[in-house]
Design an enzyme around this catalytic site. Structure first.
Site, short mmCIF file in Angstrom:
data_model
loop_
_atom_site.label_atom_id
_atom_site.label_comp_id
_atom_site.label_asym_id
_atom_site.label_seq_id
_atom_site.Cartn_x
_atom_site.Cartn_y
_atom_site.Cartn_z
N HIS A 157 14.90 -0.12 37.04
CA HIS A 157 13.76 -0.82 37.54
C HIS A 157 12.77 0.02 38.25
O HIS A 157 12.78 0.20 39.55
CB HIS A 157 14.09 -2.01 38.31
CG HIS A 157 13.05 -2.82 38.47
ND1 HIS A 157 13.13 -4.45 38.54
CD2 HIS A 157 11.67 -2.84 38.44
CE1 HIS A 157 11.96 -4.87 38.76
NE2 HIS A 157 10.94 -4.11 38.86
N LEU A 201 5.82 3.31 37.25
CA LEU A 201 5.31 4.76 37.03
C LEU A 201 3.79 4.75 37.08
O LEU A 201 3.13 5.60 37.21
CB LEU A 201 6.08 5.48 35.91
CG LEU A 201 7.54 5.68 36.17
CD1 LEU A 201 8.19 6.83 35.05
CD2 LEU A 201 7.67 6.52 37.46
N ASN A 241 4.09 -3.22 33.63
CA ASN A 241 2.95 -3.42 34.31
C ASN A 241 1.86 -2.48 34.30
O ASN A 241 1.50 -2.18 35.50
CB ASN A 241 3.05 -4.61 35.58
CG ASN A 241 3.87 -3.84 36.63
OD1 ASN A 241 4.63 -2.68 36.32
ND2 ASN A 241 3.92 -4.29 37.82
N ASP A 244 7.46 -8.21 34.37
CA ASP A 244 7.88 -7.77 35.55
C ASP A 244 6.54 -7.97 36.38
O ASP A 244 5.48 -7.34 35.94
CB ASP A 244 8.49 -6.62 36.18
CG ASP A 244 8.81 -6.40 37.48
OD1 ASP A 244 9.79 -7.39 38.08
OD2 ASP A 244 8.32 -5.53 38.06
N ASP A 265 13.01 -0.70 42.25
CA ASP A 265 11.75 -1.52 42.07
C ASP A 265 10.74 -0.52 42.84
O ASP A 265 9.80 -1.06 43.60
CB ASP A 265 11.85 -2.90 42.69
CG ASP A 265 10.70 -3.59 42.47
OD1 ASP A 265 9.79 -3.23 41.63
OD2 ASP A 265 10.56 -4.86 43.06
N PHE A 305 1.61 -6.14 47.08
CA PHE A 305 3.17 -6.14 47.27
C PHE A 305 3.71 -4.75 46.75
O PHE A 305 3.46 -4.32 45.61
CB PHE A 305 3.79 -7.20 46.27
CG PHE A 305 3.63 -8.47 46.92
CD1 PHE A 305 4.23 -9.39 47.98
CD2 PHE A 305 2.62 -9.44 46.24
CE1 PHE A 305 4.02 -10.50 48.47
CE2 PHE A 305 2.32 -10.67 46.73
CZ PHE A 305 3.02 -11.14 47.85
N GLY A 306 4.79 -4.19 47.33
CA GLY A 306 5.42 -3.04 46.91
C GLY A 306 5.79 -2.21 47.80
O GLY A 306 5.55 -1.95 48.81
O1 DOR Z 1 6.60 -5.67 45.32
C1 DOR Z 1 6.35 -5.89 43.97
N1 DOR Z 1 5.72 -4.83 43.47
N2 DOR Z 1 7.08 -6.60 43.12
C2 DOR Z 1 6.91 -6.67 41.95
O2 DOR Z 1 7.63 -7.25 41.30
C3 DOR Z 1 5.81 -5.76 41.36
C4 DOR Z 1 5.78 -4.47 41.86
C5 DOR Z 1 4.29 -3.90 41.54
O3 DOR Z 1 4.08 -3.35 40.48
O4 DOR Z 1 3.68 -3.23 42.52
#
Ligand code: DOR
Length: 383
Positions: free
Chosen positions: A10, A13, A44, A102, A255, A273-274
């Site tokens: 997961h 890129l 995504n 996702d 992730d 988010f991320g």
């Molecule tokens: O924190 C996240 N970022 N959760 C996700 O499910 C998607 C991801 C992203 O693509 O930035």
């Protein structure tokens, strides 16, 4: 320690479409620095990986610009909009290793039912981002005392548990294979445990950050700790670790979600988010081994042989040091201490809440198909 090359089921890129955040070139170099020799990339992107041409583009770009193996994941629905199924047969023929929207759940239960039905024929999992987005609208972090104190709208555990329960019911109905992405709640772990006991075809993953960091990281409004699903509580972490130890949770996946500094340099509610996770994964997870929460063999299995089992033959026999397997090998020092400095990251995404943190356990070299693709020049592997 010498082990099979790590496998990440997961990763994001970002190519095509968000090359300012990451590319296949920078992302695979980051993966190699983290000890990974195989990464599975999420669809995504822009355009999303919902057709054969897009998948072919990933494969050819990875072959020319990547330094390790990249296995694409195709969309569940066209455009990841959750309205109409993607051409799953075409995607399977193009070589995707799973289906996922996702970042978005497939909220329409009928679409999810169809996806599980079709994917069964291809022997591929449907990986769901389990979030009831009606319940999480505007949510910024875990719902609880901390979110109340910070004045940030919360994302309750129930938003995850509801969709996990639904997906398990649909997997039971269809006989399809559901893979639960980034599990974070005590409730979800329990639901998956019971489903496995009933013989429902389910596998599950957890990320390094959800195993090692709590919601408290958000205090100070650090946008680098903003991730979806959100960082939860100690109680959830204990349940996740127990889930790993009793095999309720099959694998650890990063992730890896790189964003630019500009993306994250804003007020909390506006930040995406991320967490950029490939380069800190092993170091932070080794903390659990040092604290005796996980054994070293369990940790390595969750990063190598277990994801390989989910891939079946599709990784070409990765995840083992057996004679005849691809020479994908990771060498790491379990006791070497180092300080996270994002200036050293190969990833374009410097978005980690671990900047300046001391980790114990460092990748020394990564070998992909017999070729050294990363060597630790900073420490020369010396204590
Ligand atoms: O924190 C996240 N970022 N959760 C996700 O499910 C998607 C991801 C992203 O693509 O930035």
């Amino acid at each position: 320690m010498v082990c099979p090359g790590l496998i990440d089921l997961h990763s994001h890129l970002r190519q095509p479409g968000y090359e300012e955040k990451e590319t296949i070139s920078s992302g695979t170099r980051a993966a190699a620095r983290g000890g990974f020799t195989t990464v599975c990339c999420m669809p995504n992107t822009n355009p999303p990986l919902d057709n054969q041409t897009a998948v072919e583009y990933i494969k050819s770009t990875a072959a020319t610009e990547g330094v390790i193996r990249v296995l694409p994941i195709g969309c569940i629905s066209k455009g990841r909009k959750g309205k109409e199924l993607a051409e799953m047969g075409e995607l399977a023929a193009a070589g995707v290793i799973a289906f996922s929207d996702d970042g978005e759940p497939a909220l329409n239960s009928y679409i999810m039912r169809q996806a599980l039905d079709y994917s069964r024929a291809f022997g591929l999992p449907v990986t769901d981002h389990c979030e009831d987005t009606i319940l999480t609208e505007g949510g910024q972090m875990n719902e609880g005392v901390v979110s109340a104190k910070l004045g940030l709208r919360g994302i309750p555990n129930a938003a995850e548990d509801i969709i996990v329960a639904r997906d398990l019911a649909l997997a039971q109905l269809t006989g399809g294979w559901i893979h639960i992405a980034h599990t974070t709640t005590e409730g979800a772990v329990e639901l998956i445990r019971r489903a496995k006991e009933k013989g429902i075809k389910v596998t599950a993953e957890v990320t390094p950050h959800h195993l090692t960091l709590t919601e408290e990281r958000v205090i100070g409004y650090d946008t680098n700790a903003k991730v979806n699903p959100p960082l939860r509580t100690e109680r959830d972490i204990e349940a996740l670790i127990q889930g790993l130890n009793d095999n309720t949770i099959d694998i650890i996946a990063t992730d890896h979600a790189p964003h630019t500094e500009g993306d994250k340099l804003c007020e909390f509610a506006l930040a995406p988010f991320g967490i950029s996770g490939l380069e800190t994964a092993l170091g932070s997870l080794m903390g659990l081994v040092h604290k005796k929460k996980l054994s070293l063999p369990t940790l390595i299995a969750k990063l190598t042989s277990e994801p390989a089992r989910i891939l079946g033959g599709k990784g070409g026999g990765v995840g083992t040091l057996a004679v005849g397997a691809p020479a994908d090998i990771t060498v790491f020092d379990p006791d070497l201490e180092w300080v996270v400095d994002t200036k050293d990251f190969a990833s374009k995404g410097k978005n980690t809440p671990l900047e300046g943190e001391k980790l114990k356990g460092r990748v020394i070299a990564t070998i992909y198909q017999g070729k050294i693709v990363y060597k630790d020049e900073a420490t020369k592997g010396a204590k």
